[in-house]
Design an enzyme around this catalytic site. Structure first.
Site, PDB file in Angstrom:
ATOM      1  N   ASP A 185      43.477  42.194  47.123  1.00 30.79           N
ATOM      2  CA  ASP A 185      42.461  42.713  45.747  1.00 30.79           C
ATOM      3  C   ASP A 185      40.931  42.328  46.482  1.00 30.79           C
ATOM      4  O   ASP A 185      40.596  41.550  47.240  1.00 30.79           O
ATOM      5  CB  ASP A 185      42.672  42.519  44.263  1.00 30.79           C
ATOM      6  CG  ASP A 185      41.793  43.456  43.330  1.00 30.79           C
ATOM      7  OD1 ASP A 185      41.532  43.144  42.179  1.00 30.79           O
ATOM      8  OD2 ASP A 185      41.013  43.676  44.315  1.00 30.79           O
TER       9      ASP A 185
HETATM   10  C1  GLC Z   1      38.388  45.906  41.916  1.00 30.89           C
HETATM   11  C2  GLC Z   1      39.456  46.028  41.259  1.00 30.89           C
HETATM   12  C3  GLC Z   1      40.665  46.545  41.803  1.00 30.89           C
HETATM   13  C4  GLC Z   1      40.567  48.282  42.517  1.00 30.89           C
HETATM   14  C5  GLC Z   1      39.479  47.357  43.533  1.00 30.89           C
HETATM   15  C6  GLC Z   1      39.698  49.053  44.778  1.00 30.89           C
HETATM   16  O1  GLC Z   1      37.490  44.855  42.719  1.00 30.89           O
HETATM   17  O2  GLC Z   1      40.045  45.193  41.060  1.00 30.89           O
HETATM   18  O3  GLC Z   1      42.029  47.134  40.941  1.00 30.89           O
HETATM   19  O4  GLC Z   1      41.480  48.234  42.929  1.00 30.89           O
HETATM   20  O5  GLC Z   1      38.663  46.852  43.199  1.00 30.89           O
HETATM   21  O6  GLC Z   1      38.615  49.329  44.044  1.00 30.89           O
END
Ligand code: GLC
Length: 748
Positions: A289
């Protein structure tokens, strides 16, 4: 010219092999291994590291932004994937840089958070889960993939499959609620929807099971907070939906921000290697993430970014989202022998295999088709399907004296901060959703349904804030009305990521507004728009009807009107418990009995597991939802004793005893009365959604085998134990057991 030659070589290799292989189900050995290895042998170490790098474009920001010169990085072969970029125009611009201006011309992967629709926004995932309709949920994801892939997107960061039992956690809105059995089936439906039956089709996209793992168990419901639990709890409750996604062939996984038992998920070898690779045989790639590798430093687990990069690589992370850690440190880590180049090769292999499976080496521009974009996005069929999904996702929580449905002749006072809203109605994580224009407010839906002459609207107050000044105007519009409809709830950004709340009452002055309107003495219908369970004890006691619509999406206003005026009969059932107050949290249906359960015949007895100030029972339980009609159940089981090599058949004759055609979600709950690990009070072990015309009866059956009765025993073996069980079939989790059976030893 040299670049072109190399790209042509790769394309020829790709064509040579790809026409002989159709990768229908992932998580088996990739059919592209030969051509991937032929490319890998051409790559420099820098080019390999580039493939492990994921950057956001400048188009959308979904976290702390770190790099904005991503175009230059693409040109230098330092990026393998870009997210938050869409439309055929923009993705073509970036793809051309990668394919035509880098040495090897390896195509980019475009990812985006297509969570509940792309342009046509469907109800938030928590809402969709309340439909309990796997085909509809799959169809929703299929349409999302069709629209996203028409705008150049190859990969969605969905489904979010985190089980959540704490409504303080804003991300409960993105998942499928509190139950593992239901959440696992929804995970499969969403993966099927996004990936279709063959990723080589250009309307399919890679799915991504997230956030691995147990992110929904953040302490105190505070986002990104610590997670600490027994391995038994992890394997029994939080891991099965991820395993279900692997079994359905999910292409990618995303690690979570949280630590688990003291180790951040992006460095957690137990999760990423022992379970994901060795136990489950996952063959796709793992992305972190957003900057979660960098975050090992504040976690206190890495001393600097280079150390964090070493930990993540050696734990099994293939791609670094937005953190620049792999980009800046992997080469040195390899030179220092702290990371092997073979590990990088494995990561790059998995990433390139996914690019092959999408056909990007055959044609890097195959997802860039302006014609398909025009005919697909926000099509009539997509909008109509979104309207149906929204209706099926709504849950009728209260309907005193059958106030609903309303006659279309009624004079309506429509009041509330969300009555004329076209932004929050599409919820959080609505990414490319068309916030202005396509979304239909409740006011617009009502006008379309019954005309504007019988509707008087007043906002009354804001979602949050202390301005009473419009209360009088709101009371005034009720003057000549027959019934008052109030649309209240949360702003779309009050749930989702980084949106934990400790007070779950209606925000701002909304309850005060209801109290003012209640003085008119006219019946009130409360329509809720919210991304999590709220504490509604006062509302439940003071308004006549309550309809939970969650955030119903682009067609939300029409769907609400369909339900309120009886063109459709609500059938949704809660997949997350509504507590009476925040103090009850966590409260969920499959809790344990404890050694001092309340005796229902002596509810006031002291020294029992209870509170002095509130009941143990939630306000609205898991599996609960009313209809405009009513259903009766006549349940039978085929035997009272069975052995491991046979099964119990449960039959339920369900009759529609009311005045409306309707759908009922029949649920099967089982309780293992005694076992070597204390059992939950009950567990969902089956459900079926059936349509019944008024007066009609249908019989449904469930079969129970020993597979349904397994648990992790004291040695962590996943097995069943002979003994006494009880069960019931009904339209909510809070009903009594009606039948019992005994599972005998095989040889007795
Ligand atoms: C965010 C979220 C994740 C998302 C990613 C890309 O922080 O935690 O669920 O897919 O970043 O946007």
């Amino acid at each position: 010219m040299k670049k072109l030659k190399i790209f042509l070589l790769i394309s020829v290799l790709g064509l040579l092999f790809s026409c002989t292989t159709q990768n229908t189900k992932l998580n088996t050995e990739s059919p592209y291994r030969k051509q991937v290895d032929s490319i890998l042998n051409l790559m420099t170490l820098d080019e390999k590291i580039g493939q492990t790098v994921l950057f956001t474009s400048g188009w959308d920001v979904t976290g702390p932004s770190m790099n904005d010169n991503y175009k230059e990085y693409i040109k230098q072969g330092k990026v393998g994937a870009v997210f938050n970029a869409f439309t055929t125009r923009y993705t073509k611009e970036l793809q051309q840089i990668a394919v035509e201006e880098t040495r090897l011309g390896i195509p980019l992967l475009f990812g985006y958070d297509v969570i509940h629709g792309h342009r046509t926004i469907f109800p938030i995932p928590l809402a969709e889960s309340c439909s309990w309709d796997m085909k509809l949920i799959e169809k929703s994801a299929r349409i999302a993939a069709t629209e996203a892939s028409a705008e150049g997107i190859h990969w969605t960061f969905a489904p979010m499959v985190d089980i959540a039992r704490d409504p303080r956690w804003g991300r409960i809105s993105e998942g499928a609620g509190e139950d593992t059995y239901l959440g696992s089936r929804i995970a499969k439906a969403r993966v099927r929807g996004f990936q279709g039956d063959n990723l080589s089709k250009e309307n399919t996209i890679l799915a991504c099971a997230k956030h691995f793992a147990a992110y929904g168990a953040a302490q105190a419901g505070r986002d990104y907070h610590t997670v600490d639990m027994s391995e038994r709890e992890l394997r029994s409750i939080y891991l099965p939906p991820f395993k279900a996604a692997v079994d359905e062939g999910v292409a990618t996984f995303m690690t979570s921000f949280n630590e688990l038992d003291g180790i951040p998920a992006s460095a957690n070898t137990f999760l990423l290697k022992d379970i994901l690779r060795n136990e489950w045989g996952f063959k796709g790639f793992v992305v972190t993430d957003y900057t979660s590798i960098n975050e090992m430093i504040p976690h206190g687990y890495a001393k600097d970014e280079k150390h964090a990069g070493e930990l993540a690589t050696n734990a099994g992370v293939d791609m670094d989202m937005q953190g620049s850690v792999y980009l800046n440190h992997l080469k040195l880590l390899i030179e220092e022998g702290k990371v092997s180049e073979e590990q990088i090769n494995s990561a790059v292999r998995r990433i390139l295999e996914m690019k092959f499976s999408l056909g990007l080496f055959d044609n890097p521009y195959r997802y860039i088709d302006p014609e398909r974009e025009k005919e697909t996005v926000l099509s009539k069929h997509h909008l109509e399907t979104a309207r149906k999904v929204a209706r099926e996702s709504m849950v009728l929580l209260k309907n005193e004296n059958h106030l609903l449905p309303l006659s279309k002749e009624k004079k309506i006072a429509l009041i509330g901060p969300l009555a004329n809203d076209e932004a929050s109605i599409i919820g959080n994580w609505s990414a490319a959703g068309d916030r202005k224009g396509a979304a239909v407010s409740v006011l617009e839906g009502f006008i379309k349904k019954i005309g504007e002459e019988n509707i008087r609207y007043e906002k009354g107050c804001e979602i949050i804030g202390g301005d009473f000044s419009r209360f009088n105007k709101a009371v005034e519009v009720t003057r000549n009305s027959d019934v008052i409809v109030m649309v209240m709830g949360e702003h779309q950004n009050m749930s989702g990521e980084a949106a934990s709340r400790t007070n779950l009452s209606l925000p701002g002055l909304q309850r005060d507004l209801i109290k003012s309107i209640k003085k008119t003495g006219k019946p009130i219908v409360l329509i809720l728009m919210n991304g999590r369970p709220l504490t509604l004890t006062w509302e439940d006691q003071n308004v006549a009807a309550i309809l939970e619509t969650w955030f119903p999406g682009t067609m939300g206003g029409h769907a609400v009107a369909d339900i309120i005026f009886g063109d459709d009969n609500p059938s949704g059932k809660l997949t997350t418990t509504f507590p009476r107050n925040v103090g009850q949290i966590p409260v969920y249906y499959n809790m344990k009995n404890t050694g001092r359960p309340i005796d229902p015949n002596k509810p006031d007895e002291k020294y029992k597991s209870k509170y002095l100030d509130v009941s143990n029972k939630p306000l609205y339980p898991f599996g609960y939802g009313l209809s405009y009609t009513s259903f009766t159940y006549d349940v039978n089981i085929n035997d009272k004793v069975f052995r491991p090599n046979s099964e119990i058949i449960v039959s339920a004759k369900i009759t529609n005893t009311g005045d409306y055609d309707g759908e009922e979600i029949a649920q099967l709950y089982i309780h293992d009365k005694v076992r070597s690990i204390t059992p939950p009070l009950k567990e969902l072990k089956g459900f079926k959604k059936i349509s019944l015309k008024k007066g009609e009866s249908k019989t449904i059956t469930f079969s129970i085998s020993t597979n349904d009765l397994r648990f992790y025993d004291q040695e962590m073996n996943y097995r069943y134990e002979p003994g006494e069980f009880e069960l019931f079939v009904g339209g909510s989790s809070d009903l009594p057991f009606t039948h019992s059976f005994e599972l005998m030893e095989l040889n007795k």
